[in-house]
Design a protein around this motif. Structure first.
Motif, PDB file in Angstrom:
ATOM      1  N   ILE A 126     -11.529  -8.374  13.913  1.00  0.00           N
ATOM      2  CA  ILE A 126     -12.473  -6.648  13.852  1.00  0.00           C
ATOM      3  C   ILE A 126     -15.049  -6.899  13.666  1.00  0.00           C
ATOM      4  N   LYS A 127     -14.578  -7.596  12.269  1.00  0.00           N
ATOM      5  CA  LYS A 127     -16.500  -8.132  12.654  1.00  0.00           C
ATOM      6  C   LYS A 127     -16.844  -8.824  13.547  1.00  0.00           C
ATOM      7  N   GLU A 128     -15.879  -9.592  14.109  1.00  0.00           N
ATOM      8  CA  GLU A 128     -16.848 -11.087  15.461  1.00  0.00           C
ATOM      9  C   GLU A 128     -16.792  -9.623  16.256  1.00  0.00           C
ATOM     10  N   TRP A 129     -15.449  -9.160  17.289  1.00  0.00           N
ATOM     11  CA  TRP A 129     -14.685  -8.210  18.422  1.00  0.00           C
ATOM     12  C   TRP A 129     -16.278  -7.018  18.313  1.00  0.00           C
ATOM     13  N   THR A 130     -16.753  -6.293  16.923  1.00  0.00           N
ATOM     14  CA  THR A 130     -17.745  -4.941  17.428  1.00  0.00           C
ATOM     15  C   THR A 130     -19.067  -5.365  17.030  1.00  0.00           C
ATOM     16  N   LYS A 131     -19.086  -6.508  16.228  1.00  0.00           N
ATOM     17  CA  LYS A 131     -20.753  -7.123  16.002  1.00  0.00           C
ATOM     18  C   LYS A 131     -21.140  -5.929  14.556  1.00  0.00           C
ATOM     19  N   LYS A 132     -20.401  -5.683  13.450  1.00  0.00           N
ATOM     20  CA  LYS A 132     -20.725  -4.548  12.735  1.00  0.00           C
ATOM     21  C   LYS A 132     -20.061  -5.548  11.723  1.00  0.00           C
ATOM     22  N   THR A 133     -20.486  -5.091  10.053  1.00  0.00           N
ATOM     23  CA  THR A 133     -20.394  -5.346   8.852  1.00  0.00           C
ATOM     24  C   THR A 133     -18.698  -4.557   8.635  1.00  0.00           C
ATOM     25  N   PHE A 134     -18.100  -4.875   7.466  1.00  0.00           N
ATOM     26  CA  PHE A 134     -17.084  -4.094   7.113  1.00  0.00           C
ATOM     27  C   PHE A 134     -17.108  -2.629   6.681  1.00  0.00           C
ATOM     28  N   ALA A 135     -18.267  -3.248   6.095  1.00  0.00           N
ATOM     29  CA  ALA A 135     -18.288  -1.330   5.650  1.00  0.00           C
ATOM     30  C   ALA A 135     -18.800   0.074   7.094  1.00  0.00           C
ATOM     31  N   GLU A 136     -19.736  -1.069   8.025  1.00  0.00           N
ATOM     32  CA  GLU A 136     -19.619  -0.148   9.126  1.00  0.00           C
ATOM     33  C   GLU A 136     -18.666  -0.398  10.069  1.00  0.00           C
ATOM     34  N   THR A 137     -17.757  -0.667  10.275  1.00  0.00           N
ATOM     35  CA  THR A 137     -16.904  -0.418  11.036  1.00  0.00           C
ATOM     36  C   THR A 137     -16.105   0.389   9.966  1.00  0.00           C
ATOM     37  N   GLN A 138     -16.263   0.637   9.242  1.00  0.00           N
ATOM     38  CA  GLN A 138     -14.874   1.341   8.125  1.00  0.00           C
ATOM     39  C   GLN A 138     -15.185   2.887   8.444  1.00  0.00           C
ATOM     40  N   ALA A 139     -16.639   3.052   8.424  1.00  0.00           N
ATOM     41  CA  ALA A 139     -17.933   3.952   8.493  1.00  0.00           C
ATOM     42  C   ALA A 139     -17.868   4.906   9.778  1.00  0.00           C
ATOM     43  N   LEU A 140     -17.973   3.796  11.027  1.00  0.00           N
ATOM     44  CA  LEU A 140     -17.209   4.834  12.468  1.00  0.00           C
ATOM     45  C   LEU A 140     -15.782   4.524  12.288  1.00  0.00           C
ATOM     46  N   ALA A 141     -15.269   4.132  12.049  1.00  0.00           N
ATOM     47  CA  ALA A 141     -13.504   4.799  12.266  1.00  0.00           C
ATOM     48  C   ALA A 141     -13.660   5.816  11.633  1.00  0.00           C
ATOM     49  N   GLN A 142     -14.100   6.552  11.223  1.00  0.00           N
ATOM     50  CA  GLN A 142     -13.463   7.883  10.281  1.00  0.00           C
ATOM     51  C   GLN A 142     -13.818   8.848  11.628  1.00  0.00           C
ATOM     52  N   ASP A 143     -14.922   8.461  12.860  1.00  0.00           N
ATOM     53  CA  ASP A 143     -14.958   9.319  13.676  1.00  0.00           C
ATOM     54  C   ASP A 143     -13.837   8.837  14.985  1.00  0.00           C
ATOM     55  N   ARG A 144     -13.171   9.577  15.363  1.00  0.00           N
ATOM     56  CA  ARG A 144     -12.063   8.892  16.503  1.00  0.00           C
ATOM     57  C   ARG A 144     -12.793   8.199  18.152  1.00  0.00           C
ATOM     58  N   ASN A 145     -13.725  10.169  18.220  1.00  0.00           N
ATOM     59  CA  ASN A 145     -14.274   9.383  19.420  1.00  0.00           C
ATOM     60  C   ASN A 145     -15.341   8.490  19.036  1.00  0.00           C
ATOM     61  N   ARG A 146     -16.387   8.393  19.083  1.00  0.00           N
ATOM     62  CA  ARG A 146     -17.002   7.132  18.381  1.00  0.00           C
ATOM     63  C   ARG A 146     -16.417   5.863  18.233  1.00  0.00           C
ATOM     64  N   HIS A 152     -12.926   0.503  23.113  1.00  0.00           N
ATOM     65  CA  HIS A 152     -12.826   0.125  25.291  1.00  0.00           C
ATOM     66  C   HIS A 152     -14.532  -0.564  25.059  1.00  0.00           C
ATOM     67  N   ASN A 153     -15.415  -0.687  24.507  1.00  0.00           N
ATOM     68  CA  ASN A 153     -16.360  -1.422  24.881  1.00  0.00           C
ATOM     69  C   ASN A 153     -16.187  -2.942  24.556  1.00  0.00           C
ATOM     70  N   SER A 154     -15.608  -3.364  22.955  1.00  0.00           N
ATOM     71  CA  SER A 154     -15.263  -4.168  22.160  1.00  0.00           C
ATOM     72  C   SER A 154     -14.397  -4.785  23.219  1.00  0.00           C
ATOM     73  N   SER A 155     -13.740  -4.563  22.851  1.00  0.00           N
ATOM     74  CA  SER A 155     -12.034  -5.626  23.894  1.00  0.00           C
ATOM     75  C   SER A 155     -12.085  -5.573  25.133  1.00  0.00           C
ATOM     76  N   ARG A 156     -13.120  -5.433  25.590  1.00  0.00           N
ATOM     77  CA  ARG A 156     -13.646  -5.272  27.279  1.00  0.00           C
ATOM     78  C   ARG A 156     -14.477  -6.023  27.796  1.00  0.00           C
ATOM     79  N   ARG A 157     -14.887  -7.561  26.627  1.00  0.00           N
ATOM     80  CA  ARG A 157     -15.830  -8.321  26.916  1.00  0.00           C
ATOM     81  C   ARG A 157     -14.698  -9.205  27.118  1.00  0.00           C
ATOM     82  N   ARG A 158     -15.405 -10.581  27.550  1.00  0.00           N
ATOM     83  CA  ARG A 158     -14.720 -11.667  28.496  1.00  0.00           C
ATOM     84  C   ARG A 158     -14.002 -12.727  26.886  1.00  0.00           C
ATOM     85  N   PRO A 159     -13.230 -13.481  27.184  1.00  0.00           N
ATOM     86  CA  PRO A 159     -12.341 -13.670  26.200  1.00  0.00           C
ATOM     87  C   PRO A 159     -13.385 -15.043  26.088  1.00  0.00           C
TER      88      PRO A 159
END
Length: 165
Positions: A126-146, A152-159
């Motif tokens: 999760i940290k690697e794909w989003t380029k964010k810390t665990f705390a940042e991803t938890q806060a960001l996940a609270q807003d569904r649209n963001r 969408h953007n993180s999973s579309r990166r080339r393998p």
């Protein structure tokens, strides 16, 4: 040989409905190491080569196989992208909920460190794909649209960008 009268488009639809749906069962819980990513890509290419009737002796590159499949079915997401997207979506869902899964996800167990290098953890993906810390991803996940935009953007990166283990 059976199946010669079935179109490639129909074969790919059958592959996605029958084989990949079973393959992707509980993929949200996998920790994607470089080896597992390689195996996922290998499975996908093996299935496509079988559908197209290509032998490994024909020396057809993976890029040529992908291009041929894309000509038949149009743009598609590769299997690794689907796995990443499902995992990120599940993380956002669990982070927004108040249940046992969230407690387990956020909890850690104290123990002695093993010999050798550290093993890759589920949350490291999760940290690697989003380029964010665990705390940042938890806060960001609270807003569904963001979170949906980030998934969408993180999973579309080339393998190739995330094959380090």
């Amino acid at each position: 040989m059976e199946g010669q009268n079935i179109s490639v488009k129909c074969k790919v639809r059958l592959l996605r409905a029958l084989v990949l749906s079973i393959f992707l069962y509980v993929c949200e819980t996998w920790t994607l190491t470089a080896e597992l990513q390689r195996r996922i890509q290998t499975l996908e290419m093996r299935c496509y080569r079988t559908i197209l009737g290509l032998s490994y002796l024909s020396h057809t590159s993976n890029d040529q196989v992908r291009t041929t499949i894309q000509q038949h079915i149009g743009p598609y997401d590769d299997l690794l992208t689907i796995v990443k997207e499902k995992k990120l979506r599940w993380y956002g869902h669990v982070t927004r909920s108040d249940g046992l899964a969230k407690t387990v996800l956020q909890g850690t167990v104290e123990r002695r460190r093993r010999r050798g290098g550290n093993r890759k953890k589920w949350s490291d993906n999760i940290k690697e794909w989003t380029k964010k810390t665990f705390a940042e991803t938890q806060a960001l996940a609270q807003d569904r649209n963001r979170w949906r935009d980030l998934v969408h953007n993180s999973s579309r990166r080339r393998p190739d960008d995330s094959t380090q283990s």
